[in-house]
Enzyme design. Structure first.
Site, short mmCIF file in Angstrom:
data_model
loop_
_atom_site.label_atom_id
_atom_site.label_comp_id
_atom_site.label_asym_id
_atom_site.label_seq_id
_atom_site.Cartn_x
_atom_site.Cartn_y
_atom_site.Cartn_z
N CYS A 30 41.11 33.59 55.89
CA CYS A 30 42.30 32.93 56.42
C CYS A 30 42.31 33.07 57.93
O CYS A 30 41.69 33.98 58.49
CB CYS A 30 43.55 33.59 55.87
SG CYS A 30 43.59 33.55 54.10
N TYR A 169 37.28 29.55 42.58
CA TYR A 169 37.90 30.79 43.07
C TYR A 169 38.59 31.52 41.93
O TYR A 169 39.49 30.96 41.29
CB TYR A 169 38.90 30.38 44.15
CG TYR A 169 39.57 31.48 44.95
CD1 TYR A 169 38.91 32.63 45.32
CD2 TYR A 169 40.88 31.29 45.39
CE1 TYR A 169 39.54 33.59 46.10
CE2 TYR A 169 41.51 32.25 46.17
CZ TYR A 169 40.84 33.40 46.53
OH TYR A 169 41.47 34.34 47.30
N ASP A 264 40.51 44.52 49.10
CA ASP A 264 39.28 43.87 49.57
C ASP A 264 39.08 44.15 51.06
O ASP A 264 38.12 44.81 51.44
CB ASP A 264 39.39 42.36 49.28
CG ASP A 264 38.11 41.61 49.61
OD1 ASP A 264 37.07 42.24 49.80
OD2 ASP A 264 38.16 40.36 49.67
#
Ligand code: ADP
Ligand code: SF4
Length: 695
Positions: A30, A169, A264
């Site tokens: 992002c 995804y 993550d």
């Protein structure tokens, strides 16, 4: 030029019908620009391709208005109008021989639909994650067929845009194929729920659909979370191993990681390079297809080790590619020392979280590629090289000196201490913050290669020293200090009795090894990382620590850097008492009086010391003195004096680096108007974007 030990990093990897020219893979990330700022987005991705990444991905891409992520700004492919923005990115990425990848996503109950006002969809009826207060409805079999059609059409649009790799995804708890896998989100009793085979069905179908639609020319990647660390309600490693076994050869590429995002992209305070290995190393043993994984890899030796040991085939990176878009090229050109290593601070993440363009502590050009024309490696040579004096060797001063030197100026950097780095050197000694030192180390290394930058340590300068020095331009980056008196967000008049109390400590005291003992209250009116670091430090030194804050939660701003949950867990594990919604009403050296923010009830508790983390004051005395002596500047040959970084207004390390860089970029450049950058303006006509796309 290249160290032969790293040759393996530059061998091509076949991914279905396409080939990555090397093993450097910028995984989706992002950036807060997305569909709203397509020119800025494309320019940022282009620099990655130029820097040598073989694959450059988008962020998650909404495939339908029922997966609207407002207010977050991601990529979008709702219909054909959205193609030109992504075609622009593809053209720019292809121009440098890289592959473009598209991460298609329907976020189901983790969308918001705040803009589209569509009803949220989910495997079963459930509360929404971001669009609350509202719920997602259970998808019918018709809905599932429609979702598959939207995904297929988005894949075709991606192909038309020029994408080489199309993602399915199923990661981060952010997309329907993953939501169907999760027992907590999928309570269906039809062929899509219950057994693992049934819960995997949708993921298998969408992989097959994508392959059928675009697989002739595009590779199909599966981004898959192997563990959520949530127990049986979430994807767990054992089940993930079965899933990878069931789908092993269906995608052309496995991109594997942990969910959710906070597990993550873990900040460096809570995870080291390569930390995901125990959770993903089984994948390569289960499939013959190439595997990409992440781990904030900045060391080429670690990268080679991951590949040689059969953990992954491709070096996935988001943050390392943000901190240094030229990382692959630097390894290839034998310039490993020049790599600007990510420090794991997650200020980049905070851009997305605060719905603003991406920023990076280490790389001040990140997000500025298009709007300011800033390149991470190149900078316009100075029109007329001149003498510049930089006072202060913290992040702002170091970056100013480095970039001024790169432009060809004759730079002198004076630092009052015996060491460089300012706040980053001092903070890096505190628990978990060691990687902050990379901010200093990269700049000191680069300055060492410039023979037009001189560094003077142990050199506290006075106003007279500056005037006598004989520089044409002077920039003061003299930093700041933490207030002792409690002044801050919640106490605009300070807290009575703190300022002169010898049992009150500041964050500077802790960094200077002046430490309290016994029962300590750490008072946080700042909201970011400092108070939890202080609490951790003092706990390790045997103090009994209470974390007191007027906020309703400890460290609330750290949500934006994904620190929050990790901080909370660590505070709990260390036995640090959290006292939220309480202000300090008084402290006499042995008794602390707290006041509840909501009912105004006061309570007293025994307390030996208070650490105040409330606000800071610029160390701008030198600047103020020089302003008073403006009459002497002309005679001394001084044309400008500027104050930057924490000495101008205390902020993040990222602010200081940006300030130093900006100063160096703008010196001697004409002022371009009130707005110092290009902006996107909404147009009704997508052809405007097409015109920007090179033929
Ligand atoms: P920033 O984050 O804005 O770079 P820092 O506090 O990290 O600020 O760094 C400021 C540096 O300036 C510190 O290392 C400090 O020792 C140094 N400094 C402050 N005043 C002077 C001075 N008068 N002369 C030389 N160095 C100074
Ligand atoms: Fe790394 Fe921090 Fe830059 Fe993000 S902002 S890429 S974590 S240095």
């Amino acid at each position: 030029m290249r160290d032969p030990r790293y040759d393996i990093l530059f061998t091509p990897v076949k991914i279905g019908p396409v080939t990555a020219k090397n093993r450097f893979f910028q995984v989706p990330h992002c950036n807060g620009m997305g569909h709203a700022m397509p020119l800025a987005h494309a320019a940022m991705r282009e620099i990655k391709a130029e820097g040598g990444w073989a694959v450059v991905s988008t962020e998650e891409c909404e495939i339908h208005p029922s997966s609207d992520l407002t207010p977050y700004v991601e990529a979008r492919l709702w219909d054909d109008h959205d193609i030109p923005a992504l075609a622009l990115m593809c053209d720019k990425v292809h121009a440098h021989g890289a592959l473009a990848a598209l991460e298609l996503s329907h976020n189901g109950p983790t969308a918001s639909n705040l803009y589209s006002r569509e009803v949220l969809l989910g495997p079963s009826h459930q509360v929404s994650k971001y669009g609350y207060p509202s719920q997602a409805r259970a998808m019918t079999l018709h809905d599932i067929r429609e979702y598959r059609r939207w995904h297929r059409e988005a894949a075709l649009r991606g192909k038309r845009a020029g994408m080489d790799i199309i993602y399915v995804y199923a990661a981060h708890d952010l997309s329907l194929p993953m939501h169907f896998l999760q027992r907590r989100r999928n309570q269906r009793s039809d062929e899509y729920g219950g057994s693992l085979e049934n819960r995997v069905r949708l993921l298998r179908e969408v992989l097959q659909d994508t392959r059928d639609a675009v697989g002739d020319t595009c590779a199909v990647a599966l981004r898959f979370a192997t563990e959520e660390l949530l127990g049986p309600g979430g994807v767990e490693l054992a089940e993930a191993q079965d899933i990878v076994g069931m789908l092993a050869e269906l995608p052309d590429l496995w991109d594997v990681n942990l969910a959710a995002w906070y597990n993550d992209s873990v900040p460096s305070r809570f995870a080291t390079e390569g930390a995901q290995e125990p959770f993903i190393d089984f994948v390569k043993k289960t499939t013959t297809k190439p595997v990409v994984g992440v781990g904030r890899f900045t060391s080429p030796d670690t990268m080679v080790s991951q590949i040689r040991r059969g953990v992954i085939d491709l070096i996935g990176a988001a943050r390392p590619s943000i901190a240094d878009p030229y990382l692959p090229r630097k390894i290839e050109e034998g310039r490993v020392d020049d790599i600007r290593e990510c420090i794991g601070c997650n200020i980049c993440v905070s851009g997305d979280m605060t719905i603003s363009p991406i920023r990076c502590t280490q790389n001040p050009s990140m997000g500025e590629e298009w709007r300011k024309g800033w390149h991470p490696e190149r900078i316009r040579p100075a029109p007329q090289p001149t003498r510049v004096l930089v006072v202060g060797g913290g992040p702002a001063g170091l970056e100013a000196a480095r970039a001024l030197g790169q432009r060809g100026h004759d730079v002198s950097l004076a630092e009052s201490r015996k060491e460089l780095g300012g706040r980053v050197t001092r903070e890096a000694r505190l628990p978990g913050l060691a990687e902050w030192a990379r901010v200093r180390d990269w700049r000191v290394g680069q300055i060492g290669k410039l023979n037009n930058v001189s560094v003077y340590l142990d050199s506290p300068l006075t106003a007279q020293d500056v005037i006598d020095f004989g520089a044409e331009h002077v920039v003061l980056a003299t930093g700041c200090h933490w207030r002792r008196d409690g002044f801050g967000r919640s106490n605009g008049l300070g807290i009575p009795g703190l300022a002169d109390n010898p049992r009150v400590y500041t964050f500077d005291d802790l960094m200077n090894d002046r430490l309290p003992e016994g029962r300590v209250a750490v008072f946080d009116d700042d909201g970011f990382y400092y108070a939890s670091v202080a609490a951790e430090l003092l706990r390790a030194r045997g103090c009994e620590v209470a974390y007191v804050t007027p906020e309703d939660s400890i460290a609330p701003w750290s949500v934006n850097t994904l620190d929050y949950r990790h901080i909370r867990k660590r505070m709990a594990k260390l036995g640090i008492e959290a006292i939220v919604s309480h202000n300090i009403a008084g402290f006499d050296g042995s008794t602390l009086t707290l006041e509840n923010e909501w009912d105004e009830q006061r309570t007293e508790r025994p307390c030996d010391a208070v650490v105040t983390i409330t606000s800071r004051l610029p160390d701008d005395a030198l600047y103020q003195q020089l302003l008073l002596r403006q009459g002497d500047w002309g005679g001394a040959g001084i044309r400008s004096v500027r104050c930057i970084g924490d000495a101008e207004a205390p902020g993040l390390i990222a602010h200081a680096i940006y300030a130093g860089h900006r100063y160096a970029r703008e010196l001697q450049e004409p002022v371009t108007g009130e707005v110092a950058f290009k902006r996107h303006f909404h147009t009704a006509d997508p052809d405007d974007l097409r015109r920007e796309t090179p033929a």
